[in-house]
Motif scaffolding. Structure first.
Motif, PDB file in Angstrom:
ATOM      1  N   ASP A 342       0.869  -1.181   0.000  1.00 41.24           N
ATOM      2  CA  ASP A 342       0.000   0.000   0.000  1.00 41.24           C
ATOM      3  C   ASP A 342       0.909   1.236   0.000  1.00 41.24           C
ATOM      4  O   ASP A 342       1.717   1.408   0.910  1.00 41.24           O
ATOM      5  N   PRO A 343       0.793   2.086  -1.015  1.00 41.16           N
ATOM      6  CA  PRO A 343       1.689   3.242  -1.080  1.00 41.16           C
ATOM      7  C   PRO A 343       1.314   4.379  -0.122  1.00 41.16           C
ATOM      8  O   PRO A 343       2.006   5.383  -0.054  1.00 41.16           O
ATOM      9  N   GLN A 344       0.204   4.215   0.589  1.00 41.61           N
ATOM     10  CA  GLN A 344      -0.239   5.334   1.423  1.00 41.61           C
ATOM     11  C   GLN A 344      -0.659   4.837   2.819  1.00 41.61           C
ATOM     12  O   GLN A 344      -1.826   4.925   3.200  1.00 41.61           O
ATOM     13  N   LEU A 345       0.334   4.357   3.540  1.00 46.46           N
ATOM     14  CA  LEU A 345       0.071   3.958   4.930  1.00 46.46           C
ATOM     15  C   LEU A 345       0.364   5.119   5.888  1.00 46.46           C
ATOM     16  O   LEU A 345       0.220   4.985   7.105  1.00 46.46           O
ATOM     17  N   ILE A 346       0.821   6.229   5.319  1.00 47.31           N
ATOM     18  CA  ILE A 346       0.978   7.468   6.098  1.00 47.31           C
ATOM     19  C   ILE A 346       0.011   8.487   5.514  1.00 47.31           C
ATOM     20  O   ILE A 346      -0.588   8.246   4.450  1.00 47.31           O
ATOM     21  N   PHE A 347      -0.167   9.602   6.189  1.00 46.67           N
ATOM     22  CA  PHE A 347      -1.055  10.642   5.684  1.00 46.67           C
ATOM     23  C   PHE A 347      -0.453  11.280   4.438  1.00 46.67           C
ATOM     24  O   PHE A 347       0.750  11.193   4.204  1.00 46.67           O
TER      25      PHE A 347
END
Lengths: 372, 403
Positions: A342-347
């Motif tokens: 998942d490329p967006q596990l951070i904000f």
């Protein structure tokens, strides 16, 4: 000359009236949510001195990132108000803003997910990596008669050079600074050049000027303008932001990083000693450059750095090695996080883990807690 | 309260906006509408502070006295005295109950605190109007004018306490001042803002005397406890006054009274009260001390007039203390200052008896005595101001620990 000066003064008052009217309109009509941009969360905590304030119920608002409500209980912990005593008999989790759940609603933080799964967990995190604070909290809670079943210290990779004076490990009540210290502190804050830096001025504007917040958030929400502002460096691009001091990824300074990690590990070992034989582990939370090598490549390119001289994993590997040398159990989530692809596990524009990241972290920690 | 807006304080954007609007209206061809502007601006200012209950209380406090004053305006007949006296008594009692002075909290029949912002200043302006209404017949009086006089947003929070004739004269002069006056006013206003909002907060430490009981407390902490709050109080209050006077002058009003004259250079307590919060001390002199003093001289036999005068001084300063705060600490503050003023009078009388008039003058003007007097006065003021910033129990514990 006199006429020109009169005109300037008149224009000054016209400008003040115009700005004031717009600002008041922003606060009341078209941007009342501005107070959520930077609410005050740290202050005089009756138990732990300067810490998160108790009984908070505040909105945190960072557009393109999050719009959430944070609550704290009577101790100032980001944990439930009813039933917290049961959590204090379960797993104690110390940590920084990631564990505090920056940008998340209360129920999305990995410790809350553990509670929801039937594993009583006390979230004792504050903002920033501060082992002395964590030891003070440990001592205070133990002195109040509480005893955990297991202890976890969650470390993000933004640990800073550690001061060398000895910590107090015995329980001491929260101290109010003495009058001369309070006065000296206020005077020295004024004298600090950082008080007038670009970042601190931006922070002051964000807290006090609704118009500034309105313009900033509205502009940032338009993708074309947001990207342009990113490229100009006016708006923060999290890929270009180093979590922790930037030099900690410099391979030539590996020895300094190791020295800092050693000191931090000593503190962790001291903390472990406070709990006797209770299961104790450290959870390593990788920074976004380590988790996403492509983001690190973008960072290196932007600042003209060579991948030959920089290693995003350096602080992580350093602290892991010294902890293992001291036989302190290390929990890792790096592979679990990468495994999701998942490329967006951070904000979007903030390096903290988002709710997806917290679900993965919760799974790893629960597996450990259940086996202990 | 207005949704989304915090109450307008003197350093708020809202206050600055109202100031800018006032100045521009005063400088514009519509300056004859300045009174209307001030009425609207002052009501908006007040609305940011008040909830529904507080609005009701303010209406009850403000409106009835206007009709009493209106009925007696310019009327010197003795028959109107009774309603005026009753109004004074009623307003004072109403004020004491609403403010919740120690011992009368039980008389408050509402279930949550009422906002009492500016009420102390409103009371003094009202009482002045009630007392002087017979002599003010030549001055205009309308309800909007009365509202602006009592509620002006620029003097609501902390004065100065302007008298009604000066207010009317000032309103008649509203307009754009000359450039040199404008620049001087701007200079004074900016200096005032810096004093009040940037420098004063550095010295503000509430309830700090109890920290002197900490084992690690030193004489430096004691010095900070003793001196920081008086410094804060002066910078904050005088800075605010500078700002208000400058705003009034920018609007063409030159009748706003001064409030300070280097108070910490006073050589005795009488001198101090001739330099500190002047609009307030002059009001107390004119409407409390002088009438009581006159009554003592008219009603009491000569043999006990000095005792009567001493009591008048104490009563006056008890009211001074009570006006500043609702707790027993402020009453003690008033009593101490009253005793100090009497002591100065007695000392002056004794010196005159010993050295004669010229000898006394040479003595008190001597630089050595001036220095001693200044140090004593400053420290007396600093010590008594501790009562404004700490509870008497905490002060007593610290004194007990030191002795």
């Amino acid at each position: 000359m006199g006429r020109a000066l009169k005109r300037i003064i008149t224009l000054g008052f016209v400008g003040l009236l115009g700005f004031g009217t717009l600002e008041l309109a922003a606060r009341t009509l078209f941007f009342p949510e501005w107070v959520g941009l930077s609410p005050r969360t740290i202050g005089a905590n009756p138990y732990f001195g300067a810490f998160t304030l108790p009984d908070l119920n505040i909105r945190r608002f960072s557009p393109a990132n999050y719009d959430v409500v944070n609550t704290t209980n009577r101790f100032g912990f980001r944990d439930r108000r009813e039933g917290f005593e049961a959590d204090l008999n379960g797993v104690w989790v110390f940590g920084d803003s990631n564990t505090f759940g920056m940008g998340l609603n209360d129920g999305e933080v990995y410790t809350a997910l553990m509670d929801q799964a039937g594993l009583p967990t006390a979230n004792l995190a504050g903002l920033g990596v501060d082992m002395r604070r964590d030891m003070r909290i440990s001592a205070q809670l133990t002195a109040m008669g509480n005893r955990p079943k297991a202890v976890l210290v969650a470390l993000s990779m933004n640990f800073i050079p550690v001061p060398t004076e000895p910590e107090k490990t015995e329980a001491v009540p929260a101290e109010m600074p003495l009058p001369a210290t309070q006065l000296g502190s206020k005077l020295s804050n004024v004298m600090r050049s950082e008080a007038f830096s670009f970042l601190s001025i931006k922070s002051i504007l964000l807290r006090n000027v609704a118009l500034y917040g309105f313009i900033k958030t509205r502009l940032v929400s338009i993708p074309m303008i947001r990207d342009r502002l990113h490229s100009m460096g006016v708006v923060q691009d999290v890929d270009l932001l180093s979590r922790g001091p930037a030099w900690m990824t410099d391979i030539s300074r590996r020895a300094e990083v190791k020295a800092i990690a050693e000191t931090l590990a000593d503190r962790v070992a001291t903390m472990r000693g406070l709990f006797g034989g209770i299961p104790f582990a450290v959870l390593l939370l990788p920074n976004h450059h380590h988790l996403y090598p492509t983001r690190f490549t973008k960072y290196l390119t932007r600042f003209g750095l060579s991948p030959e001289t920089q290693d995003a994993a350096q602080p992580y590997e350093a602290i892991k090695a010294v902890l293992e040398k001291r036989n302190i159990q290390v929990l890792e989530v790096l592979n679990d996080l990468r495994g999701t692809q998942d490329p967006q596990l951070i904000f979007y524009n903030d390096a903290h883990f988002n709710s997806k990241g917290h679900r993965i972290i919760a799974g790893v920690v629960m597996d450990w807690a259940r086996t202990e | 309260m207005i949704a989304g807006l915090t109450p307008f304080s003197a350093e708020s954007v809202g206050f600055a906006t109202l100031v800018a609007g006032s100045v521009l209206v005063a400088w514009s061809p519509w300056r004859d509408k300045f009174l209307a502007w001030m009425a609207v601006a002052s009501l908006v200012f007040l609305a940011t502070w008040l909830d529904i209950l507080s609005v009701g209380v303010f209406l009850a406090f403000l409106v009835p006295p206007y009709f009493v004053v209106r009925g007696a305006w310019g009327n010197e007949k003795t028959g109107v005295q009774a309603p005026l006296v009753l109004t004074v008594v009623w307003q004072v009692v109403f004020f004491i109950v609403v403010k919740g002075y120690t011992g009368v909290e039980g008389l408050q029949f509402w279930d949550h605190p009422v906002v009492t912002i500016g009420l102390s200043y409103i009371l003094f302006r009202q009482l002045h109007m009630v007392i002087e209404c017979a002599n003010c017949g030549a001055l205009p009086l309308t309800f909007p004018r009365y509202l602006v006089y009592t509620l002006s947003f620029w003097t609501l929070l902390a004065g100065p306490i302007q008298r009604y004739p000066a207010f009317c004269q000032g309103m008649a002069e509203i307009g754009r001042p000359e450039l040199d006056v404008t620049l001087a006013a701007l200079h004074r206003g900016i200096n005032g803002a810096i004093k009040a909002f940037l420098i004063a907060p550095l010295f503000f430490q509430p309830d700090n005397i109890i920290l002197l009981l900490e084992p690690s407390a030193t004489w430096t902490d004691g010095a900070v406890v003793l001196y920081a709050f008086p410094i804060y109080l002066y910078l904050n209050f005088s800075g605010y006054t500078d700002l208000i006077i400058s705003v009034a002058r920018l609007c063409g009003m030159n009748t706003m009274p001064e409030n300070f004259n280097k108070p910490y250079l006073a050589r005795n307590i009488q001198d101090f009260w001739g330099r500190w919060h002047l609009s307030f001390s002059h009001w107390m002199r004119d409407y409390v001390f002088m009438p009581l003093n006159l009554a003592v001289h008219r009603k009491l036999p000569k043999s006990i007039q000095s005792v009567g005068l001493g009591l008048v001084v104490i009563v006056t300063f008890v009211i001074v203390g009570a006006w500043h705060g609702t707790t027993v600490e402020f009453l003690i503050f008033g009593v101490l200052h009253g005793v100090a003023v009497m002591t100065v009078s007695l000392f002056g009388g004794a010196l005159k008896g010993l050295l004669g008039r010229q000898g006394k003058k040479r003595f008190v003007d001597h630089p050595a005595w001036t220095a001693v007097a200044w140090v004593l006065t400053f420290h007396f003021v600093s010590l008594t101001i501790l009562l404004m910033n700490n509870e008497i129990g905490d002060i007593w514990r610290v004194v007990g620990a030191l002795t």
